[in-house]
Write a protein that holds these residues in place. Sequence first.
Motif, PDB file in Angstrom:
ATOM      1  N   GLY B  48       0.799  -1.228   0.000  1.00 51.83           N
ATOM      2  CA  GLY B  48       0.000   0.000   0.000  1.00 51.83           C
ATOM      3  C   GLY B  48       0.826   1.269   0.000  1.00 51.83           C
ATOM      4  O   GLY B  48       0.306   2.357   0.225  1.00 51.83           O
ATOM      5  N   LYS B  49       2.119   1.164  -0.311  1.00 51.23           N
ATOM      6  CA  LYS B  49       2.994   2.341  -0.284  1.00 51.23           C
ATOM      7  C   LYS B  49       2.581   3.382  -1.324  1.00 51.23           C
ATOM      8  O   LYS B  49       2.416   4.562  -0.999  1.00 51.23           O
ATOM      9  CB  LYS B  49       4.456   1.916  -0.535  1.00 51.23           C
ATOM     10  CG  LYS B  49       4.979   0.863   0.418  1.00 51.23           C
ATOM     11  CD  LYS B  49       6.376   0.418   0.065  1.00 51.23           C
ATOM     12  CE  LYS B  49       6.511  -0.228  -1.289  1.00 51.23           C
ATOM     13  NZ  LYS B  49       5.810  -1.519  -1.455  1.00 51.23           N
ATOM     14  N   SER B  50       2.427   2.919  -2.546  1.00 45.03           N
ATOM     15  CA  SER B  50       2.072   3.875  -3.605  1.00 45.03           C
ATOM     16  C   SER B  50       0.712   4.499  -3.338  1.00 45.03           C
ATOM     17  O   SER B  50       0.521   5.695  -3.540  1.00 45.03           O
ATOM     18  CB  SER B  50       2.050   3.179  -4.971  1.00 45.03           C
ATOM     19  OG  SER B  50       3.337   2.739  -5.308  1.00 45.03           O
ATOM     20  N   THR B  51      -0.218   3.690  -2.879  1.00 44.86           N
ATOM     21  CA  THR B  51      -1.549   4.214  -2.590  1.00 44.86           C
ATOM     22  C   THR B  51      -1.450   5.293  -1.515  1.00 44.86           C
ATOM     23  O   THR B  51      -2.064   6.361  -1.636  1.00 44.86           O
ATOM     24  CB  THR B  51      -2.470   3.071  -2.128  1.00 44.86           C
ATOM     25  OG1 THR B  51      -2.419   2.024  -3.087  1.00 44.86           O
ATOM     26  CG2 THR B  51      -3.899   3.553  -1.976  1.00 44.86           C
ATOM     27  N   LEU B  52      -0.664   5.031  -0.495  1.00 43.28           N
ATOM     28  CA  LEU B  52      -0.491   6.011   0.578  1.00 43.28           C
ATOM     29  C   LEU B  52       0.057   7.334   0.046  1.00 43.28           C
ATOM     30  O   LEU B  52      -0.492   8.406   0.333  1.00 43.28           O
ATOM     31  CB  LEU B  52       0.442   5.434   1.654  1.00 43.28           C
ATOM     32  CG  LEU B  52       0.848   6.379   2.780  1.00 43.28           C
ATOM     33  CD1 LEU B  52      -0.369   6.840   3.564  1.00 43.28           C
ATOM     34  CD2 LEU B  52       1.844   5.699   3.723  1.00 43.28           C
ATOM     35  N   LEU B 410      -2.693  -3.301 -10.554  1.00 43.75           N
ATOM     36  CA  LEU B 410      -1.825  -4.089  -9.679  1.00 43.75           C
ATOM     37  C   LEU B 410      -0.753  -3.149  -9.132  1.00 43.75           C
ATOM     38  O   LEU B 410      -0.394  -2.171  -9.771  1.00 43.75           O
ATOM     39  CB  LEU B 410      -1.113  -5.185 -10.458  1.00 43.75           C
ATOM     40  CG  LEU B 410      -1.834  -6.483 -10.776  1.00 43.75           C
ATOM     41  CD1 LEU B 410      -0.887  -7.369 -11.577  1.00 43.75           C
ATOM     42  CD2 LEU B 410      -2.266  -7.202  -9.520  1.00 43.75           C
ATOM     43  N   SER B 411      -0.216  -3.458  -7.968  1.00 41.47           N
ATOM     44  CA  SER B 411       0.920  -2.671  -7.491  1.00 41.47           C
ATOM     45  C   SER B 411       2.098  -2.917  -8.425  1.00 41.47           C
ATOM     46  O   SER B 411       2.159  -3.936  -9.110  1.00 41.47           O
ATOM     47  CB  SER B 411       1.272  -3.064  -6.062  1.00 41.47           C
ATOM     48  OG  SER B 411       2.081  -4.210  -6.054  1.00 41.47           O
ATOM     49  N   GLY B 412       3.025  -1.961  -8.479  1.00 40.99           N
ATOM     50  CA  GLY B 412       4.127  -2.027  -9.432  1.00 40.99           C
ATOM     51  C   GLY B 412       4.872  -3.359  -9.403  1.00 40.99           C
ATOM     52  O   GLY B 412       5.124  -3.972 -10.443  1.00 40.99           O
ATOM     53  N   GLY B 413       5.237  -3.790  -8.224  1.00 45.73           N
ATOM     54  CA  GLY B 413       5.988  -5.036  -8.099  1.00 45.73           C
ATOM     55  C   GLY B 413       5.191  -6.233  -8.578  1.00 45.73           C
ATOM     56  O   GLY B 413       5.735  -7.161  -9.179  1.00 45.73           O
ATOM     57  N   ASN B 414       3.903  -6.209  -8.317  1.00 47.33           N
ATOM     58  CA  ASN B 414       3.067  -7.324  -8.758  1.00 47.33           C
ATOM     59  C   ASN B 414       2.862  -7.315 -10.260  1.00 47.33           C
ATOM     60  O   ASN B 414       2.690  -8.370 -10.867  1.00 47.33           O
ATOM     61  CB  ASN B 414       1.742  -7.321  -7.995  1.00 47.33           C
ATOM     62  CG  ASN B 414       1.906  -7.849  -6.581  1.00 47.33           C
ATOM     63  OD1 ASN B 414       2.330  -8.984  -6.382  1.00 47.33           O
ATOM     64  ND2 ASN B 414       1.649  -7.008  -5.598  1.00 47.33           N
TER      65      ASN B 414
HETATM   66  N1  LIG Z   1      -7.003   1.695  -8.801  1.00 50.48           N
HETATM   67  C1  LIG Z   1      -6.999   0.547  -8.084  1.00 50.48           C
HETATM   68  N2  LIG Z   1      -8.069  -0.294  -8.115  1.00 50.48           N
HETATM   69  C2  LIG Z   1      -8.074  -1.432  -7.387  1.00 50.48           C
HETATM   70  N3  LIG Z   1      -7.069  -1.834  -6.605  1.00 50.48           N
HETATM   71  C3  LIG Z   1      -5.973  -1.054  -6.533  1.00 50.48           C
HETATM   72  C4  LIG Z   1      -5.876   0.175  -7.274  1.00 50.48           C
HETATM   73  N4  LIG Z   1      -4.675   0.732  -7.017  1.00 50.48           N
HETATM   74  C5  LIG Z   1      -4.060  -0.105  -6.147  1.00 50.48           C
HETATM   75  N5  LIG Z   1      -4.830  -1.165  -5.846  1.00 50.48           N
HETATM   76  C6  LIG Z   1      -4.501  -2.262  -4.935  1.00 50.48           C
HETATM   77  O1  LIG Z   1      -4.057  -1.707  -3.699  1.00 50.48           O
HETATM   78  C7  LIG Z   1      -3.049  -2.518  -3.118  1.00 50.48           C
HETATM   79  C8  LIG Z   1      -1.840  -1.659  -2.757  1.00 50.48           C
HETATM   80  O2  LIG Z   1      -1.190  -1.246  -3.956  1.00 50.48           O
HETATM   81  P1  LIG Z   1       0.055  -0.252  -3.969  1.00 50.48           P
HETATM   82  O3  LIG Z   1       0.300   0.093  -5.386  1.00 50.48           O
HETATM   83  O4  LIG Z   1      -0.185   0.857  -3.026  1.00 50.48           O
HETATM   84  O5  LIG Z   1       1.222  -1.180  -3.423  1.00 50.48           O
HETATM   85  P2  LIG Z   1       2.774  -0.821  -3.191  1.00 50.48           P
HETATM   86  O6  LIG Z   1       3.048  -0.971  -1.754  1.00 50.48           O
HETATM   87  O7  LIG Z   1       3.104   0.472  -3.822  1.00 50.48           O
HETATM   88  O8  LIG Z   1       3.473  -2.041  -3.933  1.00 50.48           O
HETATM   89  P3  LIG Z   1       4.794  -2.076  -4.898  1.00 50.48           P
HETATM   90  O9  LIG Z   1       5.962  -2.253  -4.020  1.00 50.48           O
HETATM   91  O10 LIG Z   1       4.576  -3.331  -5.690  1.00 50.48           O
HETATM   92  O11 LIG Z   1       4.809  -0.862  -5.731  1.00 50.48           O
HETATM   93  C9  LIG Z   1      -2.757  -3.629  -4.123  1.00 50.48           C
HETATM   94  O12 LIG Z   1      -3.462  -4.790  -3.711  1.00 50.48           O
HETATM   95  C10 LIG Z   1      -3.330  -3.097  -5.424  1.00 50.48           C
HETATM   96  O13 LIG Z   1      -3.738  -4.123  -6.276  1.00 50.48           O
END
Ligand SMILES: Nc1ncnc2c1ncn2[C@@H]1O[C@H](COP(=O)(O)OP(=O)(O)OP(=O)(O)O)[C@@H](O)[C@H]1O
Lengths: 321, 525
Positions: B48-52, B410-414
């Motif tokens: 959830g880093k990017s979302t945050l 999907l998150s970037g890594g996924n």
């Molecule tokens: N627009 C969206 N619609 C639905 N789900 C989303 C959306 N954006 C992000 N998610 C989901 O929110 C969760 C967190 O995603 P996020 O991109 O914040 O992860 P992250 O910590 O940045 O990961 P990474 O290290 O892979 O970049 C994931 O399960 C992702 O699939």
Amino acid sequence: MPKFDLKTAGPFIALVVVFTIGVLVNDAFLSSGNLSNILARSSFIGIVAIGATFVITAGGIDLSVGSMAAFISGCMILLMNALMDTIDSMVAIIILAIIASLGIGAVAGLINGLLTTKAKIEAFIVTLGTMGIYRSLVTYMADGGTLSLNFTIGDVYSEVYYGVFLGLPYPVWVFLAVAVIGYVLLNMTVFGRHCFAVGSNESVARYSAINVDRVKTATYMLQGVCVSIATIIYVPRLGSASGQTGILWELEAIAAVIIGGTVLKGGYGRIWGTVVGALILTLIGNILNLTDAVSNYLNGAVQGIIVIVAVYLQRGAWRRD
Amino acid sequence: MSDENTKSLIFSVKNLRKSFGPVEVLHGIDLTLRGGEVHAILGENGAGKSTLVKILSGFEALTQGELHISDGSGSSQRLTLWNNAIAEQAGVVLIHQEFNLAEQLTVAENIFLGNEINGRFFLDKKTMRIKAQEYLDVLRSDIDPDAAVDQLPVSAKQMVEIAKAQAKNARVLVLDEPTAVLTQQESQVLFELIDRFRQDGVAIVFISHKLDEIKQIADVITVLRDGELVGSYSAADLSKDDMARLMVGRELSSLFPEIPKVPDASKVVLRVSDLLLQGSSEPSSFELRKGEVLGFSGLVGSGRTALIETVLGLRNSAKGNTGRVELRGERVNFKQLSVARSKGVAYLTKDRKGSGLLLEKGLVFNFSLFSLHKISRLLIDTKQEDVAFKKAVETFDIRMKDKSIVAGNLSGGNQQKLLLAKILEAEPSVIIIDEPTRGIDIGTKSQIYHFIAELVASGHSLILISSDITEVIGLSHRVAVMYHSQISGVLEGDGIEEHEIMRYATGLKNKPSHHDQLGSGTSNA
Ligand SMILES: Nc1ncnc2c1ncn2[C@@H]1O[C@H](COP(=O)(O)OP(=O)(O)OP(=O)(O)O)[C@@H](O)[C@H]1O
Ligand SMILES: [Mg+2]
């Protein structure tokens, strides 16, 4: 996913609405004669539009279909008339003409395809060019007038348009068959997936080992074959071809595709949507014929409004999800 | 850390929650950012880093929670209305994990996009150009302000993003995995710059999966796990092992597995001889043996990707090229990638967004696109497709809360894991991977490395292009180093060592690149 999807359901709702209006406007609308007439008429645009669904889904556009239909009609008529002297069997002549028609359609599509992929000219420009070329060729072939099919053959051939099977005219069956094949091809085969991928992002498609040029060219060939099929059932209806044949078909076909929910920039395509789109367009023309409320001359205007409203609704639906 | 600056800014969130549709992905996060501090956010892929940070910078709306900002003068202000425009006004600038540049415009135009300098009547292009050049000079970047962005390599695009943030006078600068696309040298330049921002009292948020970097520049570390806050810590108190443990929630095994030796009798699988790349005067030659990992190292722009893509027919070779490519002793011409694939060669692009995944298509669609031939006769067997996808989700640990999302969500890594799964689903025997672990968390990275070791053990051959030098060293049997679009040296055994690689990569050392000397033979001295 029980979620209501406006993108998919939209065209069907619109069809029901237009149909209801038809019922309200005139009693004659529901007569079986009128309904089968609507279906038969929508077959031409419908079949062409199914081909266009492939082209547009893969990110292309084909403006040449109307002229191509006129050109193929002209070729078929000239060929059949010429064969009268050498072949006795009318049926054999018609079959030969049908084969020739399919061949010309495929080659015309191939030319559009190769010019866009190999010569790397935008599809819009290539097909604008071929549109002019075919239109002018058929006018030349008819010497500025009209090419008429020999009556003897015309009598035999007219069965293809006017014949009825299980209560429905042959063209409707052909339309249905093309739609089913189109649906399977687009949604259930590798080729269909490739069309979606190419229209979505060409570079990703290329890096996914998809032969982008071949897929695109194939969609144009498919379009050509669809035009040819539409022409095959169109020629016996009119029995003639001229510079005016198939005018604006390209716009109606593209309108049907767009009303059906296919995205003009590529990547999304819906065959049943296209079928519904073609029906809606034909219904509008038919209803305007049956009512005095709106002049028949405004047919194009009503169709234009429908296209714009359809796209507006689709965009709204995207924004929400 | 520099607290002589008493008027330091404080930007905080309390009990932040975020849902996409019915799915909650952030479950009550508290975070406090201070001016003059580098605040690292750590967490696995999908944590959830990017979302945050998208919420912090107003790109995503929060579902629940409070945002507060204060200038350090005591009074803190609760922000009730928050969106991207207001955030930028307040000086919160996000540099996205996936870039946000207008590809058709020039570098200078991008730097001032939405921030244009007006002249009397028209835009003051000249001033913008000069300013853009200044910003780029500060970054010690030799990017041409007039270059079109879509012509730039990814690392250069990153630099443009950072220059753009400078133009916006950022007070809170949020960098989401900025170093994923940079080489170590380029990263160091970035860190110096971050340091300068820090001294100016800017609050910096830094996301990275490279724990070394976090150790190097972070003052505070906040760890997220699966949308929950694990805690915020002073960076000085955490070792790299601590970080990994907090992220994953368990002890991690060794990052690099034992890579099996290449058997002496192993045959050459892929031989490239005298291939002349565009813009190069020296032809390149190399060979890859069965069961071998051949690493490719070099600076960004040194031609590693170009070399491989030329071999695969994705790019044209230079005019007059007389090179040849042999696969298992047979001369081949990979005109189309489908030819390569049918011969068991697969290629993972590093350009995930541009060439890797169809971002607006579903996960299964993307997954099977490269291997459709395996699951279809006349029609595609969608049952088999679903089964294969489920299996891949497990093998590659692709994490999503909702299977029906499009790949772009999907998150970037996924996304990266999905791309890897897509390529390997075709069951290639020669696997060419370009930056395979870009943006992947440390736990999954280790999984992928172990996966590579298994592939090699079962007779697969790998070419690994990577800017992560530890990755190249940790996995490769031999390392080819590129400099100026040619192979400047090939190292093997004990010769594979960071300084030696750097010497070849920077042109300090250069072996006469004749293929006899670059073969897989024993002597390289
Ligand atoms: N627009 C969206 N619609 C639905 N789900 C989303 C959306 N954006 C992000 N998610 C989901 O929110 C969760 C967190 O995603 P996020 O991109 O914040 O992860 P992250 O910590 O940045 O990961 P990474 O290290 O892979 O970049 C994931 O399960 C992702 O699939
Ligand atoms: Mg992220």
